[in-house]
Design a protein around this motif. Structure first.
Motif, short mmCIF file in Angstrom:
data_model
loop_
_atom_site.label_atom_id
_atom_site.label_comp_id
_atom_site.label_asym_id
_atom_site.label_seq_id
_atom_site.Cartn_x
_atom_site.Cartn_y
_atom_site.Cartn_z
N GLY A 1 40.47 43.56 22.62
CA GLY A 1 40.55 42.61 23.06
C GLY A 1 39.72 41.88 21.48
O GLY A 1 39.32 42.35 20.41
N ASP A 2 40.37 40.43 21.66
CA ASP A 2 39.27 39.76 20.14
C ASP A 2 37.62 40.08 20.56
O ASP A 2 37.07 39.07 20.82
N ARG B 1 40.18 43.69 26.95
CA ARG B 1 40.20 41.78 26.73
C ARG B 1 39.75 41.38 27.96
O ARG B 1 39.26 40.16 27.84
N GLN B 2 39.53 41.96 29.11
CA GLN B 2 38.97 41.85 30.30
C GLN B 2 37.05 42.24 29.88
O GLN B 2 36.41 42.07 31.03
#
Lengths: 108, 580
Positions: B182-183, B188-189
């Motif tokens: 993710g960023d 991401r989660q």
């Protein structure tokens, strides 16, 4: 759309569903709080809205774990509408009656 | 990694580990991923998360007798089977043998209506059932983040995930969970907050149009691990991770020496040549005969009956063989005998890592005692200098561990400082030969130096390196009054020297003859004088003898006369007296 007279052929599905036989399966996990609530809610919903034209099968997947893979189970409790087709799946304890009815396409 | 270093690790670490069976990964992690705990593998799309985790399952089943469950949230079982068939993994067979179990979890948000509180017991039971049915020790959840796209209630989901990882630990299975990057976060989660024991990050970067996959162990609780980024590859045999350097510098070293194939060169190094298992760099400007030196080294190894692997990045094998016949070196018989193997590839064909893996694999397969890389310079076209250096460090590391002698050739540019190769590997190698053009007197000649040779006495002299129809040789350069002379200047100087020598000897012999002639004249003179003397002497003697004879005769005559006289003396006397 629910109140008006339905022209056959135009909205066949809808008519069918109002008269059709509902075959439902409820997958639960033992006696967990969610399961108990789901069973109660589903039974009540069926009595209220599908009186006489439904069959409900309650499956405890602790007892039949192979069903979990077979039926692509993930979140439970899950209510599956096997008939009329197409198959529909609802998860949760069925406390949100409106969503259940919409999901099962019993009521628009 | 050697057994010894493993032992060292084992002494430090109490954490039990499960070997993944993936080349190199176990080396970096010091034996594998934590046993009975979940490990997170995260990375961007297409960086090999699914493959690495699938290989973990397959290798577990095939090599470590640990059955495994692969729960796919993305791909269907059939798709997976097809995807890895090219790697030689027969998932169907393994499933039939009950060694692995693939389970595809189908999630489609549009098909699911959420009507209140729920949990993921379905997943638990399903997974539990799969684990129990084959007695699985390994579990992969690929990619569990897909749950987030299928289910809306994040609160429930997060709580359930926490429960899931806890449950996996309780089950005692070694699990791999994959997650999309993710960023600014690993996943991401935020899966990393649930999986805290071991996190491996995969990365896929494209630099100069060449893509390299990299792997990094971000975190490994309770264990030593390599912290660097390690390039890894996906090829026909699965994943190979390449540690940049081994964690330890504790290689075996050999006292044995092997000749270079050029006798004069060996003599410069105490007459024995290079150490076995050492690394040799031959650098020089274009056309100085680097390949010839390498080919001689190769042929020497083959003539001892050892195997040699020749990586050619510039010329094709046939070209090399043909060219070497011009200097009286026939490599073909060794190729036919299977002692010499060429691997030719253009550097730009694939990335550095792929090159390195190819080299690794060929070496593992061919088991040579000598390896030649000709030239390493061209590798720079596919990577930066530091990358090439990193690659060569790894290669040298690996070769030293295998006790393989390696010879690199490197091209130096005329403009560049010759004391340093472009690849910056000169400090890494054990021996460094520099072949250099010496331009003088309208011609170019080759001079060879030994810049360094670790651990042995070596000559500090510049030698002229000559390539003739009969092969390579080193000649002492001529140190004339004008400095170092090479090539025809050297020949001329030698000729000049020879001429003067001949003239000198000629002059000497002429003088000798003169002397002998003079002696002869003198002797002749002496002889004639002698003769003269003799004749004079004889003359004198003659006179003397005559005189003597005369005297004698006279005396005789006198006495005779006297005698006669005596008889007639009186009368005579009387006569005379009478006459008187």
């Amino acid at each position: 759309m629910s109140e008006q007279y339905i022209v056959p052929g135009d909205n066949d599905d809808y008519i069918d569903k109002n008269k059709a036989m509902y075959s439902l399966r409820l997958f639960v996990t033992g006696a967990s709080p969610n399961s108990i609530r789901a069973i109660a809610n589903t039974k009540k919903m069926c009595e209220d809205h599908l009186n006489g034209r439904y069959e409900l099968e309650i499956i405890d997947i602790y007892q039949q774990p192979e069903m979990a893979e077979l039926e692509q189970l993930l979140a439970v409790p899950m209510l599956m509408r096997r008939l009329p087709l197409p198959e529909r799946r609802l998860i949760g304890d069925m406390s949100d009656l409106n969503k259940v009815l919409t999901g099962l396409e019993i009521k628009a | 990694m050697s057994k010894e270093s493993k032992k060292v690790l084992a002494n430090h670490v109490l954490l039990p580990k499960t070997p993944t069976g993936i080349t190199g990964l176990d080396q970096i992690t010091g034996g594998g991923i934590p046993k009975g705990r979940p490990t997170l593998i995260c990375g961007d799309a297409g960086c090999g998360k699914t493959l690495i985790s699938l290989e973990f399952i397959v290798r577990g089943a095939m090599e470590f007798n640990e059955p495994g469950v692969f729960m796919a949230f993305e791909e269907k079982a059939e798709e997976l089977e097809m995807n890895v068939a090219s790697l030689g993994f027969d998932l169907k067979k393994l499933q039939d043998e009950k060694k692995i179990r693939l389970d595809h979890v189908h999630i489609e948000r549009s098909e699911i209506e959420e009507t209140g509180e729920y949990d993921l017991d379905g997943l638990f039971i399903r997974l539990g059932y799969a684990i129990d049915s084959i007695g699985a020790k390994r579990v992969v959840l690929d990619t569990i983040e897909n749950l987030f796209s299928g289910l809306a209630n994040q609160t429930i989901l997060r709580a359930e995930l926490r429960r899931l990882f806890h449950w996996l630990k309780e089950k005692g299975v070694t699990a791999i969970i994959t997650g999309e990057r993710g960023d600014g976060k690993l996943t991401r989660q935020g899966l990393e907050e649930y999986v805290s024991d071991c996190v491996i990050l995969l990365d896929h970067r494209i630099i100069n149009q060449i893509s390299t996959r990299r792997l990094r162990v971000v975190k490994y609780r309770g264990s030593i691990h390599g912290t660097n980024e390690y390039p890894f590859l996906i090829d026909q045999e699965g994943i190979s991770v390449l540690p940049v350097t081994s964690l330890f510098l504790d290689k075996e070293v050999s006292e044995k020496r092997i000749p270079s194939g050029i006798t004069a060169l060996d003599q410069m190094m105490g007459g024995k040549g290079f150490y076995r298992g050492s690394s040799v760099l031959v650098s020089g400007t274009a056309g100085t005969g680097k390949t010839s030196i390498a080919a001689y080294f190769a042929s020497e190894a083959c003539s001892r009956g050892e195997r040699c692997l020749y990586f050619a990045f510039e010329e094709s094998p046939r070209q090399i063989i043909r060219n070497m016949t011009s200097i009286n070196l026939d490599l073909q018989p060794y190729v036919d005998k299977g002692l010499l193997e060429f691997h030719a590839a253009r550097p730009t064909m694939y990335g550095l890592e792929m090159h390195l893996v190819n080299i690794y694999k060929s070496i593992k397969k061919f088991k040579p005692s000598v390896v030649i890389l000709d030239p390493i310079t061209n590798l720079v076209t596919v990577g930066s200098v530091s990358e090439v250096k990193g690659m060569l460090i790894r290669l040298i590391d690996f070769l030293q561990e295998e006790q393989i002698t390696v010879m690199f050739t490197a091209l130096t540019l005329n403009t560049a400082v010759t004391e340093q190769t472009d690849e910056g590997v000169s400090s890494l190698v054990d021996a460094w030969l520099l072949v250099r053009d010496i331009e003088y007197n309208g011609e170019r000649n080759r001079g060879m130096y030994i810049m360094k040779s670790r651990g042995m006495k070596h000559s500090n002299q510049v030698r002229e390196f000559v390539i003739t129809d009969n092969g390579l040789d080193l000649v002492d350069v001529y140190l004339g009054p004008d400095g170092v002379l090479t090539g025809s200047a050297r020949e001329a100087e030698i000729l000049k020297e020879q001429t003067s020598k001949v003239i000198k000897t000629n002059a000497v012999s002429r003088k000798d003859r003169e002397i002998s002639r003079k002696r002869k004249v003198l002797e002749a003179k002496i002889a004639s004088l002698q003769t003269e003397f003799e004749s004079v002497e004889e003359e004198l003697n003659k006179v003397y003898i005559e005189e003597q004879l005369k005297d004698e005769i006279m005396a005789k005559t006198l006495s005779e006369i006297t005698n006669i006289r005596r008889s007639k003396a009186e009368e005579q006397e009387t006569q005379i007296r009478k006459k008187k």
